[in-house]
Design an enzyme around this catalytic site. Sequence first.
Site, PDB file in Angstrom:
ATOM      1  CG  HIS A 133       2.519  -0.332 -11.517  1.00  0.00           C
ATOM      2  ND1 HIS A 133       3.064   0.358 -10.457  1.00  0.00           N
ATOM      3  CD2 HIS A 133       1.284  -0.693 -11.137  1.00  0.00           C
ATOM      4  CE1 HIS A 133       2.193   0.396  -9.458  1.00  0.00           C
ATOM      5  NE2 HIS A 133       1.088  -0.227  -9.842  1.00  0.00           N
ATOM      6  CG  HIS A 162      -2.907  -2.310 -12.964  1.00  0.00           C
ATOM      7  ND1 HIS A 162      -2.931  -3.367 -12.077  1.00  0.00           N
ATOM      8  CD2 HIS A 162      -2.426  -1.248 -12.274  1.00  0.00           C
ATOM      9  CE1 HIS A 162      -2.486  -2.947 -10.900  1.00  0.00           C
ATOM     10  NE2 HIS A 162      -2.179  -1.664 -10.983  1.00  0.00           N
TER      11      HIS A 162
HETATM   12  P1  AMP Z   1      -1.049  -0.417  -7.405  1.00  0.00           P
HETATM   13  O1  AMP Z   1       0.232   0.255  -6.982  1.00  0.00           O
HETATM   14  O2  AMP Z   1      -2.249   0.102  -6.672  1.00  0.00           O
HETATM   15  O3  AMP Z   1      -1.238  -0.450  -8.888  1.00  0.00           O
HETATM   16  O4  AMP Z   1      -0.978  -1.925  -6.891  1.00  0.00           O
HETATM   17  C1  AMP Z   1       0.153  -2.726  -7.101  1.00  0.00           C
HETATM   18  C2  AMP Z   1      -0.190  -3.937  -7.939  1.00  0.00           C
HETATM   19  O5  AMP Z   1       0.967  -4.736  -7.968  1.00  0.00           O
HETATM   20  C3  AMP Z   1      -1.332  -4.813  -7.397  1.00  0.00           C
HETATM   21  O6  AMP Z   1      -2.241  -5.113  -8.444  1.00  0.00           O
HETATM   22  C4  AMP Z   1      -0.631  -6.069  -6.908  1.00  0.00           C
HETATM   23  O7  AMP Z   1      -1.400  -7.228  -7.058  1.00  0.00           O
HETATM   24  C5  AMP Z   1       0.605  -6.088  -7.795  1.00  0.00           C
HETATM   25  N1  AMP Z   1       1.755  -6.761  -7.198  1.00  0.00           N
HETATM   26  C6  AMP Z   1       2.274  -6.564  -5.979  1.00  0.00           C
HETATM   27  N2  AMP Z   1       3.358  -7.344  -5.779  1.00  0.00           N
HETATM   28  C7  AMP Z   1       3.524  -8.045  -6.929  1.00  0.00           C
HETATM   29  C8  AMP Z   1       4.468  -9.023  -7.368  1.00  0.00           C
HETATM   30  N3  AMP Z   1       5.461  -9.463  -6.576  1.00  0.00           N
HETATM   31  N4  AMP Z   1       4.334  -9.539  -8.608  1.00  0.00           N
HETATM   32  C9  AMP Z   1       3.343  -9.126  -9.418  1.00  0.00           C
HETATM   33  N5  AMP Z   1       2.409  -8.206  -9.074  1.00  0.00           N
HETATM   34  C10 AMP Z   1       2.506  -7.680  -7.843  1.00  0.00           C
END
Ligand code: AMP
Length: 139
Positions: free
Chosen positions: A102, A104
């Site tokens: 993913h 951001h």
């Molecule tokens: P990272 O893997 O460090 O990029 O972190 C995972 C990201 O996914 C974080 O910013 C969380 O806030 C986000 N996240 C986790 N679960 C969900 C969800 N169910 N829906 C949307 N975003 C999520």
Amino acid sequence: MTYDSDNIFAKILRGEIPSTRVYEDDDTLAFMDIMSRADGHLLVIPKTPCRNMLDASPEQMTAVMCTVQKLSHAVMKAFGAEGVTLQQFNEAVGGQEVFHLHVHVLPRHEGVSLRPPGKMEERDIIEANAEKIRAALSA
Ligand code: AMP
């Protein structure tokens, strides 16, 4: 490192848990981050499995980054942003928490810092911000 098809973004892709979707095409999905660090903070993922950039195919990277660019333009417009920060983490020591690739997308404004990580955003604020992005995409 293998791909775990029970990760939370795989469940979102399968519709097993809710998400606030703003855009999708054949290869990618964009949805709002639930712990937004800036108004309009969203995530772009490939629809096919890979843990992160390290095991992604050139095709997955291309599809994701094309959608990232499209959504970056949309958040600039939707929030009157002056810039966009992209974040992308690879493996736990690289800061990754969810093991489905993913990126951001964080709209930025002069003098406004990103909020600290880990705080849940209110559901109605997420939906209102998503609606602004959808409107910018369809304009
Ligand atoms: P990272 O893997 O460090 O990029 O972190 C995972 C990201 O996914 C974080 O910013 C969380 O806030 C986000 N996240 C986790 N679960 C969900 C969800 N169910 N829906 C949307 N975003 C999520």
